[in-house]
Design a protein around this motif. Structure first.
Motif, PDB file in Angstrom:
ATOM      1  N   UNK A   1       0.803  -1.231   0.000  1.00 56.05           N
ATOM      2  CA  UNK A   1       0.000   0.000   0.000  1.00 56.05           C
ATOM      3  C   UNK A   1       0.832   1.275   0.000  1.00 56.05           C
ATOM      4  N   UNK A   2       2.028   1.231  -0.550  1.00 56.85           N
ATOM      5  CA  UNK A   2       2.853   2.441  -0.578  1.00 56.85           C
ATOM      6  C   UNK A   2       2.236   3.519  -1.474  1.00 56.85           C
ATOM      7  N   UNK A   3       1.721   3.141  -2.626  1.00 55.68           N
ATOM      8  CA  UNK A   3       1.105   4.140  -3.498  1.00 55.68           C
ATOM      9  C   UNK A   3      -0.160   4.715  -2.855  1.00 55.68           C
ATOM     10  N   UNK A   4      -0.970   3.861  -2.287  1.00 55.43           N
ATOM     11  CA  UNK A   4      -2.195   4.314  -1.633  1.00 55.43           C
ATOM     12  C   UNK A   4      -1.878   5.222  -0.451  1.00 55.43           C
ATOM     13  N   UNK A   5      -0.842   4.892   0.305  1.00 54.36           N
ATOM     14  CA  UNK A   5      -0.454   5.729   1.440  1.00 54.36           C
ATOM     15  C   UNK A   5      -0.032   7.119   0.972  1.00 54.36           C
TER      16      UNK A   5
ATOM     17  N   UNK B   1      -1.304  -7.754   5.809  1.00 57.72           N
ATOM     18  CA  UNK B   1      -0.697  -7.596   7.128  1.00 57.72           C
ATOM     19  C   UNK B   1       0.461  -6.608   7.079  1.00 57.72           C
ATOM     20  N   UNK B   2       1.275  -6.668   6.022  1.00 56.25           N
ATOM     21  CA  UNK B   2       2.390  -5.750   5.878  1.00 56.25           C
ATOM     22  C   UNK B   2       1.890  -4.318   5.729  1.00 56.25           C
ATOM     23  N   UNK B   3       0.866  -4.124   4.889  1.00 58.24           N
ATOM     24  CA  UNK B   3       0.306  -2.783   4.704  1.00 58.24           C
ATOM     25  C   UNK B   3      -0.272  -2.244   6.005  1.00 58.24           C
ATOM     26  N   UNK B   4      -0.943  -3.095   6.771  1.00 61.76           N
ATOM     27  CA  UNK B   4      -1.524  -2.664   8.040  1.00 61.76           C
ATOM     28  C   UNK B   4      -0.432  -2.236   9.009  1.00 61.76           C
ATOM     29  N   UNK B   5       0.651  -2.978   9.046  1.00 60.19           N
ATOM     30  CA  UNK B   5       1.774  -2.640   9.929  1.00 60.19           C
ATOM     31  C   UNK B   5       2.415  -1.317   9.525  1.00 60.19           C
ATOM     32  N   UNK B   6       2.577  -1.096   8.225  1.00 64.24           N
ATOM     33  CA  UNK B   6       3.260   0.105   7.741  1.00 64.24           C
ATOM     34  C   UNK B   6       2.375   1.348   7.799  1.00 64.24           C
ATOM     35  N   UNK B   7       1.114   1.205   7.376  1.00 67.91           N
ATOM     36  CA  UNK B   7       0.305   2.399   7.118  1.00 67.91           C
ATOM     37  C   UNK B   7      -1.084   2.375   7.752  1.00 67.91           C
TER      38      UNK B   7
ATOM     39  N   UNK C   1      -7.982  -3.322   2.702  1.00 67.65           N
ATOM     40  CA  UNK C   1      -8.964  -4.396   2.554  1.00 67.65           C
ATOM     41  C   UNK C   1      -8.285  -5.646   2.014  1.00 67.65           C
ATOM     42  N   UNK C   2      -8.505  -6.771   2.669  1.00 65.69           N
ATOM     43  CA  UNK C   2      -8.002  -8.062   2.203  1.00 65.69           C
ATOM     44  C   UNK C   2      -9.140  -8.779   1.478  1.00 65.69           C
TER      45      UNK C   2
END
Length: 230
Positions: A58-62, A84-90, A100-101
């Motif tokens: 989710x780097x672009x979305x963030x 899980x990685x996106x949730x942890x980062x952003x 959303x998964x």
């Protein structure tokens, strides 16, 4: 009993996340993630509902949520590991950023007339049959809504893109590290144009962004923009 489908994206992005947890300050479309026309291709985002299809970490979305004042950005990915990685980062960017998964096709069909903009950066458009995903994207967009995606202009080994809507099996790894394959759609610009038109899109443009790097796995990028018929 059917064995669970392995998460073939389990390992992706972990090395980068270990040393870079910042919200990106830029948005890139090309394969090397260092160029292209940037975020302006998405149009005006302030107050809009935006969806990232195959968002990964989710780097672009963030970036969009933090820097462009959308009403909401939904970062969608089917991989439990990537979610899980996106949730942890952003995760701290909620509620403007919603992670959303879910599989893209059923999720989009359940979100009819919701989005102003949908986009994908080497994401779900690469790894889902376009004959299923493009109609689902059309269903989820509001009339006149915009779809933008970047995809490979040719295979990483230099083989030309397909002249029909057919996938290729490419190397992947299971969570345990065992070799396997996954399907990827690498299509010529005119093939994407025909598929988009069939799904209800108009004002379709395709642009090739030349590779900015050299090496055995470099590639030109095909950047595609289309609008849902009003």
């Amino acid at each position: 009993m059917t064995a669970p489908t392995p998460d073939l994206w389990h390992h992706y992005g972990r090395t980068c996340a270990a040393h870079d947890r910042a919200v990106p300050g830029t948005f890139s479309w090309n394969w090397a993630q260092n160029g292209g026309p940037a975020v302006e291709v998405l149009g005006e985002l302030a107050g809009r509902v935006v969806g990232d299809l195959g968002a990964g970490s989710a780097r672009h979305a963030a970036h969009l949520a933090a820097h462009h004042q959308p009403a909401r950005v939904v970062a969608l990915d089917a991989s439990p590991a990537q979610h899980a990685l996106a949730t942890d980062l952003f995760g701290h960017l909620a509620p403007r950023l919603r992670l959303v998964a879910a599989e893209a096709v059923p999720y989009l069909h359940g979100s009819a007339d919701t989005y102003d903009v949908l986009y994908s950066v080497f994401g779900a458009l690469d790894f889902t049959d376009p004959r299923e995903l493009l109609p689902a994207a059309a269903a989820a967009l509001r009339p006149g809504g915009r779809l933008v995606f970047s995809t490979l202009a040719h295979y990483l080994n230099g083989v030309p893109a397909q002249a029909d809507v057919v996938p290729a099996d490419i190397p992947a790894r299971t969570p345990e590290g065992a070799p396997t394959t996954m399907r990827r759609w690498v299509l010529q610009g005119q093939v994407w144009t025909t598929a988009l038109h069939t799904a209800g899109f108009t004002r379709i443009t395709t642009d090739v962004l030349p590779s900015t790097t050299e090496g055995p796995r470099t590639a030109d990028t095909l950047l595609v923009t289309a609008f849902l018929r009003s």
